[in-house]
Design an enzyme around this catalytic site. Structure first.
Site, PDB file in Angstrom:
ATOM      1  N   GLU A 108      -6.881   9.411   8.896  1.00  0.00           N
ATOM      2  CA  GLU A 108      -5.551   9.332   9.523  1.00  0.00           C
ATOM      3  C   GLU A 108      -5.488  10.165  10.802  1.00  0.00           C
ATOM      4  OE1 GLU A 108      -2.045   9.147   7.239  1.00  0.00           O
ATOM      5  OE2 GLU A 108      -2.968   7.822   5.758  1.00  0.00           O
ATOM      6  N   CYS A 131     -11.172   3.220  -1.699  1.00  0.00           N
ATOM      7  CA  CYS A 131      -9.958   3.753  -1.094  1.00  0.00           C
ATOM      8  C   CYS A 131      -9.716   2.995   0.201  1.00  0.00           C
ATOM      9  CB  CYS A 131     -10.134   5.245  -0.810  1.00  0.00           C
ATOM     10  SG  CYS A 131      -8.755   5.955   0.114  1.00  0.00           S
ATOM     11  N   ASP A 134       0.850  -1.193   0.000  1.00  0.00           N
ATOM     12  CA  ASP A 134       0.000   0.000   0.000  1.00  0.00           C
ATOM     13  C   ASP A 134       0.885   1.241   0.000  1.00  0.00           C
ATOM     14  OD1 ASP A 134      -2.579   1.381   0.219  1.00  0.00           O
ATOM     15  OD2 ASP A 134      -1.817   2.035   2.150  1.00  0.00           O
ATOM     16  N   SER A 135       0.276   2.360  -0.354  1.00  0.00           N
ATOM     17  CA  SER A 135       1.019   3.623  -0.350  1.00  0.00           C
ATOM     18  C   SER A 135       1.398   4.043   1.072  1.00  0.00           C
ATOM     19  CB  SER A 135       0.159   4.706  -0.996  1.00  0.00           C
ATOM     20  OG  SER A 135      -1.086   4.789  -0.325  1.00  0.00           O
ATOM     21  N   HIS A 186      -8.753   3.759   3.045  1.00  0.00           N
ATOM     22  CA  HIS A 186      -9.125   4.369   4.326  1.00  0.00           C
ATOM     23  C   HIS A 186     -10.632   4.328   4.608  1.00  0.00           C
ATOM     24  CE1 HIS A 186      -5.124   5.868   3.713  1.00  0.00           C
ATOM     25  NE2 HIS A 186      -5.129   6.533   4.851  1.00  0.00           N
ATOM     26  N   CYS A 210      -3.783  -0.857  -2.283  1.00  0.00           N
ATOM     27  CA  CYS A 210      -4.049   0.550  -2.587  1.00  0.00           C
ATOM     28  C   CYS A 210      -4.868   0.672  -3.873  1.00  0.00           C
ATOM     29  CB  CYS A 210      -2.699   1.250  -2.750  1.00  0.00           C
ATOM     30  SG  CYS A 210      -2.804   2.969  -3.214  1.00  0.00           S
TER      31      CYS A 210
HETATM   32  N1  DGL Z   1      -4.105   3.916  -0.360  1.00  0.00           N
HETATM   33  C1  DGL Z   1      -4.696   4.964  -1.161  1.00  0.00           C
HETATM   34  C2  DGL Z   1      -5.862   4.389  -1.975  1.00  0.00           C
HETATM   35  O1  DGL Z   1      -6.459   3.398  -1.628  1.00  0.00           O
HETATM   36  C3  DGL Z   1      -5.139   6.133  -0.320  1.00  0.00           C
HETATM   37  C4  DGL Z   1      -3.995   6.969   0.206  1.00  0.00           C
HETATM   38  C5  DGL Z   1      -3.165   7.571  -0.912  1.00  0.00           C
HETATM   39  O2  DGL Z   1      -3.640   8.503  -1.588  1.00  0.00           O
HETATM   40  O3  DGL Z   1      -2.072   7.089  -1.115  1.00  0.00           O
HETATM   41  O4  DGL Z   1      -6.172   4.926  -3.004  1.00  0.00           O
END
Ligand code: DGL
Length: 252
Positions: free
Chosen positions: A150, A182, A7-8, A184, A70
């Site tokens: 977050e 997403c 993930d990012s 989150h 992600c």
């Molecule tokens: N993990 C990213 C997503 O699911 C969200 C956070 C980011 O923008 O890196 O798109």
């Protein structure tokens, strides 16, 4: 079986939570590119470059499958990753579309897709849903929800104002289902569903579990899964977030 989850940043922990609940892997190795998060604001080539670098990181760990948790990365880098990886690579967009197909039988249902700017710009959910016969789709980027999660703002005035900012005009559209596109957003799942009169929500973590079971024949065969965490910056924060988001997690 050992899965790599990429993930990012910390968001992919929502996907890890589902994987841990279903115990389909003996070992999970999570890598969050916390030094370069967010990906959702980056362009396609940058996201691809970051993802290919992440794949190199996993090369030292002998994983059997790479799960791209992600959505933004899945939207742009999945094909490139598949081209160079010598293991299966799965993303959360295909699985999300399949989950909608399995859950929503009415092709006229009003489906709302929410995600980062990158994910929504890619249009992949919309294209995939249309290919499966759904025609009433509204896609909107809701990037402010990422920092709210977050910051642990999961309730209250700021959240309500943000929902109104993005969703006010959709209130009378009878939204039937919402793709939480997403990492989150599962932390806001109930609140988002409530805002739209208990609309059905599609969660990337649960969707990927179903996808792995149906497309790759994985199953719940372990008593427990072990997990290890790595991050390109501040791994302590990643582990602390894992403790907050995932009940009873054992971190080694
Ligand atoms: N993990 C990213 C997503 O699911 C969200 C956070 C980011 O923008 O890196 O798109």
């Amino acid at each position: 079986m050992k899965a790599g989850v990429f993930d990012s940043g910390v968001g992919g922990l929502t996907v890890v939570k589902s994987l841990l609940q279903h115990k389909i892997f003996k070992d999970i190795l999570y890598y969050g590119d916390t030094a370069r998060v967010p990906y959702g604001t980056k362009d396609k080539n940058t996201i691809i470059r970051y993802c290919l670098e992440a794949l190199e990181y996993f090369e030292n760990y002998d994983i059997d499958i790479l799960i791209v948790a992600c959505n933004s990365a899945s939207a742009y880098a999945l094909d490139e990753l598949k081209k160079v990886a010598n293991i299966p690579v799965v993303g959360v967009i295909q699985s999300g579309i399949l989950a909608v197909k399995k859950t929503i039988k009415n092709k006229d249902a009003n489906i709302l897709v929410i995600g980062t700017n990158a994910t929504i710009k890619s249009n992949l959910y919309e294209i995939g849903l249309k290919n499966n016969g759904f025609s009433n789709i509204i896609s909107i980027a809701t990037p402010l929800l990422v920092p709210l999660v977050e910051e642990n703002i999961l309730d209250g005035q700021i959240l309500k104002a943000t929902f109104d900012h993005y969703f006010k005009d959709l209130k009378d559209k009878n939204i039937d289902a919402i793709i939480l596109g997403c990492t989150h957003f599962p932390l806001l799942e109930e609140k988002i569903s409530d805002y739209f009169n208990q609309a059905i929500t599609i969660h990337s973590g649960d969707a990927i579990v179903e996808y792995l079971k149906s497309e790759y024949n994985y199953d719940t065969i372990y008593d427990k899964s072990n997990i290890q965490f790595f991050a390109s910056s501040d791994p302590k924060n990643l582990k602390a977030t894992a403790k907050r988001w995932i009940e009873n997690i054992r971190i080694i």
